[in-house]
Motif scaffolding. Sequence first.
Motif, mmCIF file in Angstrom:
data_model
loop_
_atom_site.group_PDB
_atom_site.id
_atom_site.type_symbol
_atom_site.label_atom_id
_atom_site.label_comp_id
_atom_site.label_asym_id
_atom_site.label_seq_id
_atom_site.Cartn_x
_atom_site.Cartn_y
_atom_site.Cartn_z
ATOM 1 N N ASP A 1 -9.599 2.621 -2.843
ATOM 2 C CA ASP A 1 -9.265 1.187 -2.850
ATOM 3 C C ASP A 1 -10.327 0.392 -2.103
ATOM 4 N N GLU A 18 -3.813 14.008 -4.855
ATOM 5 C CA GLU A 18 -4.453 12.939 -4.071
ATOM 6 C C GLU A 18 -3.699 12.743 -2.766
ATOM 7 N N VAL A 40 -3.066 10.171 0.806
ATOM 8 C CA VAL A 40 -3.091 8.750 1.165
ATOM 9 C C VAL A 40 -4.520 8.337 1.546
ATOM 10 N N ARG A 78 0.782 6.920 -6.736
ATOM 11 C CA ARG A 78 -0.424 7.668 -7.102
ATOM 12 C C ARG A 78 -0.263 9.141 -6.766
ATOM 13 N N ILE A 95 -6.740 7.808 -1.515
ATOM 14 C CA ILE A 95 -6.403 6.569 -2.217
ATOM 15 C C ILE A 95 -6.931 5.365 -1.458
ATOM 16 N N SER A 96 -6.769 5.385 -0.135
ATOM 17 C CA SER A 96 -7.198 4.191 0.597
ATOM 18 C C SER A 96 -8.724 4.100 0.613
ATOM 19 N N SER A 150 0.577 4.056 -2.874
ATOM 20 C CA SER A 150 0.182 5.429 -2.525
ATOM 21 C C SER A 150 1.205 6.423 -3.030
ATOM 22 N N GLU A 175 0.811 -1.218 0.000
ATOM 23 C CA GLU A 175 0.000 0.000 0.000
ATOM 24 C C GLU A 175 0.852 1.280 0.000
ATOM 25 N N ASP A 176 1.938 1.281 0.765
ATOM 26 C CA ASP A 176 2.725 2.525 0.834
ATOM 27 C C ASP A 176 3.386 2.826 -0.514
#
Length: 205
Positions: free
Chosen positions: A164, A155, A157, A147, A160-161, A144, A140-141
């Motif tokens: 997702d 954007e 974090v 992105r 984005i999460s 992120s 994930e990191d």
Amino acid sequence: MNKLIITIDGPSGSGKTTLGKAISDRLGITFFSSGSIYRVIAKYFLDTNDLGFDNFEIISFEPLKIKIDENIYHEHDLYTKELNTKSSELAQQIEIRAIVDNVLKFVQSSADKGLVVEGRDMGSVVFPDATLKIYLDADEDIRSARRIEQSKNLETVDDISERDKRDLSRKNSPLVVPEGAIVINNNDKTIEQLIDIVTKNLKLQ
Ligand code: DC
């Protein structure tokens, strides 16, 4: 012989578009990003406050130019923070997914030399009989960070999460590893390493 079709699914920031374009260049086949269709429908919705259009036409593929009723949209209009969210929200609706599925079947029929198509449900729902299915993932990191860089820091974090989470947990066609897909971890692979995996697996088909 069935037409060559390679699907690439995975979460945002996993590198699907970069890999898809590289495969398209290497094999001389068409690349298509299914998210662009969710995005253009979201743009139409934000512009007109309506989803009841009569005509949807792909005017050109490269660069992508689409006409929805009397409105014309270009690829470069579609990658905004607002459309990241709105496209993911609208993608939950089964009626919208049915429209996009139809457009993608048309894209496949137009891609004479073969197609590499990326998204969230390409191998699981839209093209279950694809020649080769890839599922691309990354931590994930790392996703992120990619992105945030691609969106020029627009954007966060959290954005984005949240996206997702919505794409993974929705009722209709959630992001899953398609049956028969090759799962690739793309934390730190070079594009050549990725293409190598794809071409070797293509030979095995
Ligand atoms: O890949 P993208 O970021 O351009 O996609 C935008 C949104 O569209 C994504 O958050 C979820 C939706 N989408 C989808 O539901 N199914 C696909 N096959 C592709 C995109």
